[in-house]
Design an enzyme around this catalytic site. Structure first.
Site, short mmCIF file in Angstrom:
data_model
loop_
_atom_site.label_atom_id
_atom_site.label_comp_id
_atom_site.label_asym_id
_atom_site.label_seq_id
_atom_site.Cartn_x
_atom_site.Cartn_y
_atom_site.Cartn_z
N ASP A 1 -1.51 6.27 6.63
CA ASP A 1 -2.58 5.44 6.08
C ASP A 1 -2.90 4.39 7.16
O ASP A 1 -2.10 3.50 7.42
CB ASP A 1 -2.10 4.76 4.79
CG ASP A 1 -3.15 3.85 4.17
OD1 ASP A 1 -4.22 3.66 4.78
OD2 ASP A 1 -2.90 3.32 3.07
N TRP B 1 0.82 -1.23 0.00
CA TRP B 1 0.00 0.00 0.00
C TRP B 1 0.84 1.26 0.00
O TRP B 1 0.53 2.24 -0.69
CB TRP B 1 -1.00 -0.01 1.16
CG TRP B 1 -2.08 -1.03 0.90
CD1 TRP B 1 -2.29 -2.19 1.56
CD2 TRP B 1 -3.06 -1.00 -0.16
NE1 TRP B 1 -3.34 -2.88 1.00
CE2 TRP B 1 -3.83 -2.17 -0.05
CE3 TRP B 1 -3.36 -0.09 -1.18
CZ2 TRP B 1 -4.89 -2.46 -0.93
CZ3 TRP B 1 -4.42 -0.37 -2.05
CH2 TRP B 1 -5.16 -1.54 -1.92
N LYS C 1 -12.40 -1.93 6.16
CA LYS C 1 -11.63 -2.87 6.97
C LYS C 1 -12.14 -2.84 8.41
O LYS C 1 -12.59 -3.86 8.92
CB LYS C 1 -10.14 -2.51 6.97
CG LYS C 1 -9.29 -2.89 5.75
CD LYS C 1 -9.83 -2.55 4.42
CE LYS C 1 -9.01 -2.99 3.23
NZ LYS C 1 -8.03 -2.07 2.73
C1 LIG Z 1 -7.46 -1.45 1.56
C2 LIG Z 1 -6.37 -0.49 1.73
C3 LIG Z 1 -6.21 0.62 0.86
C4 LIG Z 1 -7.10 0.85 -0.33
O1 LIG Z 1 -8.39 1.12 0.05
P1 LIG Z 1 -9.51 1.46 -1.03
O2 LIG Z 1 -10.62 1.93 -0.15
O3 LIG Z 1 -9.81 0.23 -1.79
O4 LIG Z 1 -9.01 2.55 -1.90
C5 LIG Z 1 -5.18 1.49 1.12
N1 LIG Z 1 -4.34 1.31 2.16
C6 LIG Z 1 -4.47 0.27 2.99
C7 LIG Z 1 -3.51 0.12 4.13
C8 LIG Z 1 -5.48 -0.67 2.81
O5 LIG Z 1 -5.60 -1.71 3.64
#
Ligand SMILES: *Cc1c(COP(=O)(O)O)cnc(C)c1O
Length: 379
Positions: A191, A117, A215
């Site tokens: 993030d 990511w 998540k």
């Molecule tokens: C799932 C995830 C993303 C991407 O998320 P989207 O909502 O599909 O854009 C980005 N960073 C992390 C750490 C993730 O787990």
């Protein structure tokens, strides 16, 4: 009691153990509440999905969700909380477009790469740098070792005066989690898509925290941005209006129609978390779940997790079987045992169990029991 509640107390809902990385498991209590309120929200004769986002009722739903999140994370008053769309991925663009100086004095941003990511985040930011809009510096990457650890701080090549420092607090695919925020001078951008609300964090150490909802927050379609006041209002001229944090903050995240139902459901999840005892209580439970699973993996050479122990994620646990030819059988038998979505990400292979807040200790115990038995039967 409403019809929906009667229905569900008579018959326990059919809910299997769901280890999906995302969109992920949600608390059954939350889904039951949403079900009970689905057709007729609070006696208004309409569902939340059918309300104007400008109506008094919906604005209250939205504000309550924000207040609940502020209490849970103890968010200081000088931070805005935005409920936006486009997932965490669109934030990979929004961050440089809002925070990186692209004028005569080109700004520099530092990025740490620890997995899939953060790799995507820097790649997207570099697209703007390639157009001459600011500069992007990768301070370090653990790619050479296949992202099983975090590069040591002593090796980080920091910029002179970075405008921000970006990192991914939990690499969902590689199962690498940084439990302590890096100590850097620049505003820290994290993030937290797959670890937000899993344990307390000191928000005041961050310039900006963002997390896709699917998540650990609620249904897909929503991304939450928590941003310090003084960082916004300086967006690039190239920044689309919808991505400009100041614009969104001025309009309470309703510059256009927000993801109303996802926002409402996130509010129910926040309420549920408060009722569980908040983030201290969740952290304790999450540690317990992770310990149980890692202990099962480590107790035999049948399973393997190669992440540097100090960075092993408490949310996403990738593991491999000693004999990969047993993978398909493992997944099939797990599914028969009611253990779903254990296939690992294609980049890493093997298995992955995502054990977010809504995945109970009982579910993790069921997984560990199955794993021990499977190892026993196939050794
Ligand atoms: C799932 C995830 C993303 C991407 O998320 P989207 O909502 O599909 O854009 C980005 N960073 C992390 C750490 C993730 O787990």
């Amino acid at each position: 009691m409403t019809d929906a509640q009667t229905l569900n107390t008579n018959q326990k809902p059919h809910r299997l153990h769901n280890f999906c990385a995302g969109p992920a498991s949600l608390p059954t209590e939350v889904l039951l509440k949403a079900q009970a309120e689905m057709l007729d929200w609070h006696g208004k004769g309409v569902s939340v999905m059918e309300m104007s986002h400008r109506s008094k009722d919906y604005v209250e739903v939205a504000q309550q969700a924000e207040q609940s999140l502020r209490r849970l994370m103890d968010i200081p008053d000088n931070y805005k909380v935005l409920f936006l769309q486009g997932g965490a991925t669109l934030q990979f663009s929004a961050i440089p477009l809002n925070l990186l100086d692209d004028g005569q004095q080109q700004g520099v941003a530092d990025y740490l790469t620890t997995g899939a990511w953060s790799t995507k985040a820097i790649k997207e930011a570099k697209r703007y740098a390639d157009l001459g809009l600011g500069q992007i510096n990768e301070v370090a990457t653990s790619k050479a070792g296949n992202f099983i650890t975090v590069p040591p701080v002593s090796e980080w090549q920091m910029s002179e005066s970075a405008q921000y420092f970006h990192y991914c607090a939990n690499e969902t695919i590689h199962g690498v989690q940084m439990f302590e925020p890096p100590q850097v001078d620049a505003p820290l951008i994290a993030d937290m898509s797959s670890c937000i609300l899993s344990e307390p964090v000191d928000v005041s150490k961050f310039g900006l925290i963002y997390a896709g909802a699917q998540k650990n927050i609620g249904p897909a379609g929503l991304v939450i941005v928590i941003v310090r006041d003084d960082l916004i209002g300086k967006a690039s001229a190239w920044c689309p209006s919808l991505l400009d944090y100041a614009n969104q903050a001025n309009k309470d995240s309703m510059l256009n129609t927000p993801a109303t139902y996802s926002w409402y459901l996130a509010g129910l999840v926040f309420e549920w978390l408060e009722a569980q005892g908040g983030l201290e209580a969740m952290a304790k439970l999450n540690r317990q779940k992770a310990e149980l699973l890692y202990k099962t993996i480590d107790s035999t050479d049948f399973y393997h997790n190669n992440v540097d122990p100090q960075y092993r994620s408490i949310m996403n646990v990738p593991f491999t079987l000693k004999d990969a030819s047993l993978d398909a059988q493992f997944l099939a038998e797990a599914e028969q045992a009611g253990l779903l979505n254990l296939k690992g990400h294609r980049d890493v292979g093997g298995m992955r169990a995502s054990i977010y807040n809504a995945v109970s200790l009982e579910s993790v115990q069921a997984l560990c029991d199955f794993m021990s038995e499977f190892a026993h039967n196939n050794s």
